[in-house]
Design a protein around this motif. Structure first.
Motif, PDB file in Angstrom:
ATOM      1  N   THR A 200      17.358  30.123  46.286  1.00 38.93           N
ATOM      2  CA  THR A 200      18.085  29.282  47.242  1.00 38.93           C
ATOM      3  C   THR A 200      18.118  27.807  46.843  1.00 38.93           C
ATOM      4  O   THR A 200      18.862  27.036  47.452  1.00 38.93           O
ATOM      5  N   VAL A 201      17.327  27.383  45.862  1.00 32.11           N
ATOM      6  CA  VAL A 201      17.180  25.943  45.625  1.00 32.11           C
ATOM      7  C   VAL A 201      18.217  25.385  44.656  1.00 32.11           C
ATOM      8  O   VAL A 201      18.383  24.171  44.554  1.00 32.11           O
ATOM      9  N   MET A 202      18.935  26.260  43.917  1.00 37.95           N
ATOM     10  CA  MET A 202      19.983  25.810  43.014  1.00 37.95           C
ATOM     11  C   MET A 202      21.193  26.716  43.172  1.00 37.95           C
ATOM     12  O   MET A 202      21.069  27.906  43.450  1.00 37.95           O
ATOM     13  N   ASN A 203      22.373  26.145  42.964  1.00 39.62           N
ATOM     14  CA  ASN A 203      23.621  26.863  43.176  1.00 39.62           C
ATOM     15  C   ASN A 203      24.374  26.957  41.851  1.00 39.62           C
ATOM     16  O   ASN A 203      25.100  26.051  41.462  1.00 39.62           O
ATOM     17  N   ASN A 204      24.165  28.066  41.135  1.00 37.36           N
ATOM     18  CA  ASN A 204      24.806  28.289  39.838  1.00 37.36           C
ATOM     19  C   ASN A 204      24.523  27.132  38.876  1.00 37.36           C
ATOM     20  O   ASN A 204      25.446  26.445  38.415  1.00 37.36           O
ATOM     21  N   PRO A 205      23.275  26.893  38.531  1.00 35.36           N
ATOM     22  CA  PRO A 205      22.942  25.729  37.701  1.00 35.36           C
ATOM     23  C   PRO A 205      23.314  25.913  36.230  1.00 35.36           C
ATOM     24  O   PRO A 205      23.245  27.019  35.685  1.00 35.36           O
ATOM     25  N   GLN A 206      23.722  24.816  35.597  1.00 36.75           N
ATOM     26  CA  GLN A 206      23.890  24.727  34.146  1.00 36.75           C
ATOM     27  C   GLN A 206      22.902  23.661  33.665  1.00 36.75           C
ATOM     28  O   GLN A 206      23.086  22.476  33.940  1.00 36.75           O
ATOM     29  N   GLN A 249      12.251  17.667  40.238  1.00 38.96           N
ATOM     30  CA  GLN A 249      10.867  17.483  39.814  1.00 38.96           C
ATOM     31  C   GLN A 249      10.014  18.641  40.320  1.00 38.96           C
ATOM     32  O   GLN A 249      10.267  19.214  41.378  1.00 38.96           O
ATOM     33  N   VAL A 250       9.016  18.995  39.501  1.00 37.63           N
ATOM     34  CA  VAL A 250       7.929  19.863  39.948  1.00 37.63           C
ATOM     35  C   VAL A 250       6.640  19.256  39.418  1.00 37.63           C
ATOM     36  O   VAL A 250       6.634  18.542  38.412  1.00 37.63           O
ATOM     37  N   THR A 268       6.477  22.706  44.743  1.00 33.85           N
ATOM     38  CA  THR A 268       6.572  21.232  44.760  1.00 33.85           C
ATOM     39  C   THR A 268       7.951  20.760  44.311  1.00 33.85           C
ATOM     40  O   THR A 268       8.138  19.580  44.001  1.00 33.85           O
ATOM     41  N   LEU A 269       8.918  21.656  44.278  1.00 34.35           N
ATOM     42  CA  LEU A 269      10.241  21.295  43.770  1.00 34.35           C
ATOM     43  C   LEU A 269      11.006  20.432  44.761  1.00 34.35           C
ATOM     44  O   LEU A 269      11.092  20.753  45.946  1.00 34.35           O
ATOM     45  N   SER A 366      13.848  25.790  51.968  1.00 34.37           N
ATOM     46  CA  SER A 366      15.129  25.753  52.673  1.00 34.37           C
ATOM     47  C   SER A 366      15.841  24.415  52.531  1.00 34.37           C
ATOM     48  O   SER A 366      17.074  24.349  52.618  1.00 34.37           O
ATOM     49  N   TYR A 367      15.091  23.347  52.288  1.00 36.25           N
ATOM     50  CA  TYR A 367      15.684  22.000  52.190  1.00 36.25           C
ATOM     51  C   TYR A 367      15.113  21.286  50.947  1.00 36.25           C
ATOM     52  O   TYR A 367      14.323  20.344  51.060  1.00 36.25           O
ATOM     53  N   PRO A 368      15.509  21.719  49.755  1.00 41.90           N
ATOM     54  CA  PRO A 368      14.909  21.137  48.548  1.00 41.90           C
ATOM     55  C   PRO A 368      15.474  19.773  48.166  1.00 41.90           C
ATOM     56  O   PRO A 368      14.883  19.080  47.333  1.00 41.90           O
TER      57      PRO A 368
END
Length: 644
Positions: A200-206, A249-250, A268-269, A366-368
């Motif tokens: 859920t934290v990224m939407n189709n990342p490149q 960041q992590v 921690t993202l 839910s809210y990264p």
């Protein structure tokens, strides 16, 4: 902000088809720009070293250890090694067993070596191995079995595959399995408990870059990763960009969550929008292309340089402070989150064996995204389409540090941009390869002050101090504004080779007029001289390469200007449509930049039916064969292509 233009033309500009034909015409006609002009284009510049492959490679991966003189190049089914100092070379085969291939497509049943690096004191090589990712170690020039390659090498060529080795810990964006796990994730895969990002934290990342970022306390050290993703605002706002650039960041010491749902996930993202905007023109550059990090002994002085594109293909470079990014991640609220803040703040690094509490993970999962954007300071924008970025800080003769940016264009050249106090200046354009080719890799070796660039055919090593490009005269040297170079002992020389001497150098837009007034500063200011025999009534053109793109060029015939070319072009041409007796004589190409003027070349046009005009023309190119009309017409067509 005005985009800077390249100061110099390519040090090596390979001719295209028509331009190459033009260079051959003088040999056929014996009456054009003579051979004395050719070596400046065709001779390998001093200090450049080259390693050529025995074929054109479909894919390459380059590894160079800082401070060494060698490179490893991974390709299809083989590994190249080359040492630029002693020319030692070898090639090791990495062929596949076709009978064990896991590829559905037989054409993919090859071994693309996709990663080369150092891990646990050995050179680690990983490849696709016919869709069965495998790693090897190179020991004394021999390959041995290596670590498990899961998530270290992809199953096939994949542009969205990044690997970072940080000490004994390995991070990756490569999926673990061939036919599932299609959602791209960022993982810690080795050296510490495995963690991965939630779906859920990224939407189709490149993914663009992964980098370790030190902080004041070791427990607070971070891993930053940079990526583009689909913009969640775009469907509702058609004016919003479809892709948005991010920095996330992590914590290095992230130990996962306490519950079964969060035990193997990053807890921690945090992510934020990575913004590059020119406020003067309100130009937005939304497409993150490359990232380069300049580390400092003081963590808060570390800088992040981002290369961006916009929808028109224009490029921009913005610079960010790690301390600013760290502060915004630490203090910003979460975007769209209106609930009660948990006791342990999202993104907070914990000491010892303590793990992120479930309530904090639930919020961050839910809210990264933080509400604060990461706004950079724009250094410049350009109409050129840059694809790769490197940054080197130079300690110049004035005891000040200057940022020098190396930018790889989509045309296969390198632009060298220096950030002066009054703004950026594009001081040099370099053509590294023998023929125009895409730059697949660009590596800066800061300890050796060298650049390494690779195409599908060759690897080239060259010094960052390209002082020979500015000729051996004081005016051209100091007007280059190159922080690597200065005038000393009647030559334009590298500051690194003359640390105990007093060099003439000026890193200002308004270089003082009297900087070269000392008689001892005069060097070799001679220009190229040539002769050409031109029959009466024939056509002819004179060509002068504009070596400084900030200078104006003029063709002078027997003391009278006959053609003028403004700054910013590659060639200054003068056409003679029909030769007459009064048009014979000396033609000189003179450049003028600020207060400095010099003769670049002189050509004496001679009548072949008359006695030679000058003793120097005794070295002429010989008799003139008859000329056909189509050859003259082809010459003019080619010239038109040059001017376009």
């Amino acid at each position: 902000m005005r985009p800077p233009a390249p100061r110099r033309p390519p040090a090596r500009r390979p001719p295209g088809l028509l331009v190459g034909l033009l260079l051959l015409l003088p040999l056929l006609r014996c009456a054009a720009v003579p051979r004395t002009a050719a070596p400046r284009i065709l001779t390998l510049p001093l200090g450049w070293k080259r390693f050529q492959f025995n074929t054109t490679e479909k894919h390459i991966a380059v590894y160079h250890e800082e401070g060494s003189s060698s490179v490893f190049v991974g390709a299809e089914n083989k590994l190249y090694y080359y040492n630029f100092e002693d020319s030692t070379t070898f090639m090791e085969r990495f062929d596949v067993d076709i009978s064990r291939s896991m590829c559905e497509n037989p054409e993919e049943a090859v071994n693309y070596l996709t990663y080369i690096g150092t891990y646990q004191g050995r050179v680690l090589i990983c490849g696709t191995n016919a869709c069965r990712p495998t790693c090897w170690n190179m020991v004394d020039g021999q390959k041995e079995p290596g670590i498990d390659a899961q998530s270290v090498a992809p199953f096939g060529l994949d542009k969205n595959s990044l690997v970072l080795i940080d000490g004994n810990v390995i991070y990756s964006t490569i999926r673990k399995n061939q036919y599932n796990g299609r959602i791209p994730r960022f993982r810690r895969i080795r050296g510490a408990p495995e963690l991965y990002t939630s779906d859920t934290v990224m939407n189709n990342p490149q993914f663009v870059k992964i980098a370790p970022i030190k902080q004041e306390e070791a427990y607070n050290d971070k891993i930053y990763f940079f990526f583009r993703e689909d913009n969640p605002d775009w469907p509702n706002n058609p004016l919003a960009p479809r892709k948005i650039s991010r920095v996330a960041q992590v914590c290095k010491g992230d130990k996962g969550g306490n519950g079964s749902f969060s035990a193997a996930k990053w807890t921690t993202l945090l992510k934020s929008t990575f913004v590059c905007v020119d406020s003067a023109t309100n130009r937005n550059f939304d497409w993150l292309q490359d990232v380069f990090i300049v580390e400092s002994d003081q963590w808060f002085q570390t800088k992040i340089y981002g290369l961006f594109l916009n929808e028109w293909g224009y490029s921009a470079v913005c610079v960010y402070s790690v301390s600013d990014i760290s502060e915004r991640f630490r203090t910003s609220t979460l975007r769209n989150y209106s609930g009660k803040p948990p006791a342990v703040k999202p993104g907070q690094c914990l000491q010892g064996m303590e793990k992120t509490p479930p309530e904090t993970f639930k919020v961050i999962d839910s809210y990264p995204e933080v509400a604060a954007q990461m706004n950079g300071k724009i250094l410049f924008y350009s109409k050129h389409h840059y694809q790769q970025l490197g940054v080197h800080q130079v300690h110049a003769a004035d005891n000040e540090n200057y940022d020098v940016l190396y930018l790889a264009t989509d045309k296969g050249s390198i632009h060298k941009v220096v950030i002066l106090p009054s703004g950026p200046m594009n001081i040099l354009e370099i053509q590294p390869f023998q023929s125009q080719a895409v730059i697949h890799a660009m590596i800066l070796d800061k300890s050796r002050n060298e650049l390494i660039m690779a195409s599908a055919n060759e690897v080239v090593q060259l010094p960052m101090a390209t002082c020979g490009a500015y000729k051996n005269n004081c005016g051209s040297c100091v007007l280059s504004r190159d922080p690597y170079c200065g005038w000393i002992n009647k030559q334009c020389a590298s500051i690194n080779e003359n640390k105990n001497g007093t060099l003439l150098q000026s890193l200002r837009h308004d270089v003082p007029r009297n900087i070269c007034s000392n008689a001892n500063s005069e060097g070799d200011i001679s220009s190229l001289y040539s002769t050409a025999e031109v029959p009466l009534l024939s056509r002819y053109f004179l060509n002068c390469s504009q070596e400084s793109h900030y200078a104006n060029y003029t063709w002078i015939h027997n003391g009278r200007p006959v053609a003028h070319c403004n700054a910013g072009h590659r060639h200054c041409l003068h056409f003679i449509y029909g030769m007459t007796s009064e048009l014979y004589g000396n033609y000189s190409c003179v450049s003028k930049e600020d207060w400095f003027s010099q003769t670049v070349l002189t050509t004496c046009l001679d009548n072949p039916s008359q006695p030679r005009m000058d003793a120097r023309s005794a070295a002429g190119l010989g008799s003139i064969p008859s000329l056909s009309f189509w050859l003259e017409l082809l010459t003019m067509i080619a010239v038109v292509f040059i001017l376009q």
